[in-house]
Design an enzyme around this catalytic site. Structure first.
Site, PDB file in Angstrom:
ATOM      1  N   GLU A   1      17.563  12.693  -2.919  1.00  0.00           N
ATOM      2  CA  GLU A   1      17.849  12.924  -4.325  1.00  0.00           C
ATOM      3  C   GLU A   1      18.969  13.925  -4.604  1.00  0.00           C
ATOM      4  O   GLU A   1      19.716  13.767  -5.565  1.00  0.00           O
ATOM      5  CB  GLU A   1      16.561  13.406  -5.028  1.00  0.00           C
ATOM      6  CG  GLU A   1      15.478  12.353  -5.129  1.00  0.00           C
ATOM      7  CD  GLU A   1      15.871  11.186  -6.019  1.00  0.00           C
ATOM      8  OE1 GLU A   1      16.447  11.411  -7.094  1.00  0.00           O
ATOM      9  OE2 GLU A   1      15.628  10.044  -5.608  1.00  0.00           O
TER      10      GLU A   1
ATOM     11  N   SER B   1     -23.819 -26.341 -27.098  1.00  0.00           N
ATOM     12  CA  SER B   1     -25.193 -26.608 -26.673  1.00  0.00           C
ATOM     13  C   SER B   1     -25.868 -25.422 -26.011  1.00  0.00           C
ATOM     14  O   SER B   1     -27.096 -25.429 -25.835  1.00  0.00           O
ATOM     15  CB  SER B   1     -25.210 -27.801 -25.711  1.00  0.00           C
ATOM     16  OG  SER B   1     -24.758 -28.973 -26.365  1.00  0.00           O
TER      17      SER B   1
END
Length: 823
Positions: free
Chosen positions: A105, A487
């Site tokens: 970095e 049902s």
């Protein structure tokens, strides 16, 4: 001579004078502009500097502890809050991790004052050469400023404040303090904040045990956390790791021997115990989110920082089995449906797959638009023929789809006659799925399904899967989808009939039933049996086994719709959602899967209403219990809602349905005699259900589209929902002994193979429904028994499922009831 020798000087003097005056003016203008610029910059600094945030959050760093949600057996299924992290002191972080971070970095971190001007120039040149942003110049200090205080929006104002805050941080904190904050704060994918949490998430070990190879892989993640972590994209993470290791060697952090050893070290991705791998060890997103909502109703936003722990009633083994069953059921349905073609297409230049970096970048972009869905993985077609389809996940992961079973599903897209948008060809974007021994191409499902299971004794929710993919939306179909039960609702009508004098042996007409427009007050109603199959007469038991609509309608007509409406509220159903009209016999009202499961629990536990609940107890950050559930328990006389004789008979009949009737697959595949249940299919197969139970566990499975439409001809509850239920129960019931029927309750007798209440013995019980008395031709439906309001209901329902939007609100102004799951 003298005069001639001086003439050039006299001629040049005006020119030099003009140039001098011009130069002076330029200098004055520049000085003026510089002064103005300096003045403006000073003014900007004067205005902006006081508005910079206080650094107290950095100098007194106290991370908030998130809300955590666990299963009943202590498996983490959810975290909500600022972040998930394990904070370490600077001296607790190994040097190899610090070196890897600096190499990846900001290698000049300890030399620059917050902004690396050398890096800025280098990045500018690289970006100019490539005519795109290939490099950045953000330093660790700048990232800390952004992570703590600023948004990621790309505006000049935000960038200006970032620069000022960077200078302020550098002036206030030491370099070690800044690096310490960065290593504990940075987001590293999959909810891991800080390298200590990432080490446990990706490698299952504390950061103190990290190797150079693993440190380099972790250090490569901040560049793009969603793409460079080893769970989401191992190939990309591995490539990034190679770059970081190279930088570590070049900067002297690794010797050549250490570098070579790190390059050769195999990377094993695994999670520490109790830590999510990718997401979580158990797919409990739906119950975790519901638990969060319930606790939020008590503590509001405080739940995200006070370290609360919710312990739910979820069983981790059953929850994962439910997730697998729902996924399998939805994918099976998707294979049965016609293949609609690829998800999309992308321009794939010839030979691009040989250009690793360009090809991987293209595939990364596709992942953003077409993200993976669990084990459905995004891929792009490289070539396609009727015998082989070659797809790519990355430049190095190429998959051949050539199994006949897989090719059969997509055959229509591989023929020479296939046209857009169905055709599969180079550049088609597809989803691939690994089966047992082969890969398949399968489109992302559009159908949905849900599953919920309850402990019958106290209503504890042990499984909750609210849809195919939680990441597609948090709409929980278990609690929010109000659908027609079809049902699967009939057993509640049959139960009411038992308490009105009917018996399982009562003979009921199965002939076609109809009402004229005059009888309904609106329009004619002509309900049908499934498959238009009718029989002259069936017993009530046979009618339930075969799920005959005509039988159910005549039973409700005999019982009385108003009585039945009152009766079903005992099971927890909403009166307003079950209108007192004959279509209620066919499940034309609306329920949620959770509500239906609660209703079936009454049949399973002896007749007691036990409201479902999800949260067992809640503790604070110190482990102190601050909330505990007090559920209703079966056996509590105050909780009894129906006659124990009714329960006994219904249990017997529903076991018969699961053995001989429409749900026979349940008995056939599970091989158990203590299973009862009922299928459900609504008009035009818009909803498919199976609700079933054993004496200790009830579960409900549902399948349908969020915006109701037909599942397709021949799709039923027994074919679409029952396989999900069986797949779940196979795991949930494993190792559990069968429970035989309990003793017959007093006041109930068995005569000629069937059951009779003492007050309704043979000769007194209702023997015939919808049938003429001997010698009486009698009509099938009596207009006088037609309930008021049926015309209005028919106008509303027309035999179709109630449309349900994913936001939980059906159209037409009706609002879904709020979730009512007590602690």
């Amino acid at each position: 001579m003298s005069s001639s020798s001086h003439s050039p000087s006299r001629q040049q003097a005006p020119a030099r004078s003009w140039l001098s005056r011009f130069a002076i003016k330029v200098i004055v203008v520049c000085v003026g502009l510089g002064a103005c610029g300096a003045l403006l910059m000073t003014l900007a600094l004067a205005l902006a500097w006081p508005n910079l945030p206080d650094l107290h959050a950095m100098t007194d760093y106290r991370p908030r502890i998130p809300l955590r949600v666990y299963t009943a057996d202590n498996v983490l299924i959810g975290e909500f809050g600022e972040e998930r992290r394990n904070v370490l002191r600077f001296d607790e972080i190994p040097d190899v991790m610090k070196s890897a971070i600096l190499a990846a970095e900001d290698d000049r971190f300890y030399q620059h004052g917050g902004i690396d001007w050398t890096g800025v120039i280098r990045a500018a040149i690289a970006n100019l050469v490539h005519m795109s942003k290939t490099q950045g110049a953000s330093t660790i200090t700048m990232q800390v400023a952004r992570n703590f205080y600023l948004s990621s929006e790309k505006t000049y104002t935000r960038k200006f404040y970032e620069l000022l805050l960077t200078f302020k941080i550098e002036a206030t904190l030491s370099k070690d303090q800044i690096l310490d904050l960065y290593m504990n704060q940075i987001f590293l994918g999959h909810r891991a904040y800080g390298f200590a949490a990432a080490s446990r998430t990706y490698f299952g070990k504390p950061l103190s045990e990290i190797t150079p190879a693993e440190a380099a892989m972790l250090a490569g993640i901040p560049k793009a956390p969603s793409r460079f972590n080893p769970i989401s994209n191992f190939d990309r993470a591995k490539a990034r790791q190679g770059y970081v290791l190279g930088r570590m060697r070049a900067l002297g952090y690794l010797t050549e021997a250490e570098y070579q050893a790190a390059v050769k070290q195999p990377i094993v991705v695994k999670s520490a115990a109790g830590t999510p791998t990718g997401r979580y060890a158990v797919h409990g997103e739906y119950p975790a989110e519901l638990a969060r909502q319930l606790l939020y109703g008590v503590y509001q936003d405080d739940i995200y920082s006070r370290g609360f722990n919710i312990y739910t009633t979820i069983n981790s083994k059953d929850q994962e089995a439910g997730y697998d069953a729902v996924r399998a059921g939805v994918l099976d349905y998707t294979r049965r449906a016609p293949f609609p073609g690829p998800e999309g297409s992308v321009d794939l230049p010839a030979g691009i797959e040989s250009k690793t970096e360009d090809f991987n970048t293209l595939l990364d972009d596709l992942q953003d638009k077409y993200p993976d869905s669990g084990d459905l993985l995004t891929a792009v077609v490289l070539s396609a023929s009727p015998t082989d389809v070659k797809v790519a996940r990355s430049a190095t992961q190429i998959v051949d789809i050539n199994d006949k079973r897989a090719l059969k599903v997509i055959a229509r897209a591989l023929t020479s006659k296939a046209k857009e948008p169905t055709r599969l060809e180079r550049g088609s974007v597809v989803y691939i799925h690994q089966m047992d021994g082969y890969w398949e191409i399968i489109n992302k499902p559009t159908v949905q399904a849900a599953l919920v299971s309850l402990r019958t004794q106290d209503g504890a929710i042990e499984t909750m899967v609210g849809g195919f993919d939680f990441e597609e939306g948090k709409f929980n179909r278990v609690t929010q989808a109000w659908r027609q039960p079809g049902s699967s609702f009939k057993p509640f009508i049959y139960a009411s009939a038992l308490e009105r004098g009917l018996t399982p042996a009562t003979q009921v007409s199965d002939e076609p039933f109809s009402l004229t427009a005059e009888q309904t007050g609106s329009k004619a109603w002509n309900p049908k049996n499934y498959g238009n199959a009718y029989e002259p007469v069936l017993t009530m038991r046979q009618g339930l086994y075969k799920s005959k609509n005509m039988v159910s309608i005549r039973i409700l007509q005999a019982v009385g719709p108003k009585y039945a409406q009152d009766y079903v509220t005992r099971f927890g159903f909403d009166r307003a959602r079950q209108p007192a009209v004959l279509p209620m016999a066919l499940g034309a009202g609306s329920v949620t899967p959770l509500q239906l499961a609660g209703g079936y629990a009454v049949f399973a536990n002896g007749g007691y209403r036990v409201p479902p609940y999800l949260i067992d107890h809640v503790t604070d950050s110190s482990g102190k219990v601050i909330m505990r559930a007090r559920p209703t328990v079966a056996g509590d006389t105050l909780a009894r809602v129906i006659d124990p004789r009714t329960v006994y008979v219904m249990d017997d009949m529903l076991r018969g349905v699961a053995t001989y009737g429409t749900g026979a697959r349940a008995h056939r595949e599970l091989g158990r005699n203590d299973v009862g249940g009922k299928t459900g299919t609504t008009n035009d197969s818009q909803d498919a259900w199976f609700a079933g139970f054993t004496p200790k566990l009830v579960a409900v499975a549902w399948m349908g589209f969020d915006q109701p439409k037909s599942l397709g001809q021949g799709e039923t509850g027994g074919g679409a929902a029952l396989p999900i239920w069986v797949g779940f129960m196979r795991t949930a019931l494993k190792g559990q002994p069968e429970t035989p029927p309990g003793p017959m309750p007093s006041g109930l007798k068995k005569v000629d193979g069937d059951y009779y209440f003492d007050e309704y013995p043979p000769g007194t019980a209702i023997a015939r429904v919808g049938l003429p008395a001997p010698g009486d031709p009698g009509p099938g439906a009596q207009p006088g028994n037609t309930p008021d309001g049926i015309g209005n209901l028919l106008n509303q329902l027309q035999g179709n499922a109630t449309p349900q939007k994913p936001n939980g609100n059906p159209p037409g102004g009706a609002v879904a009831h709020p979730v009512r799951v007590p602690f």
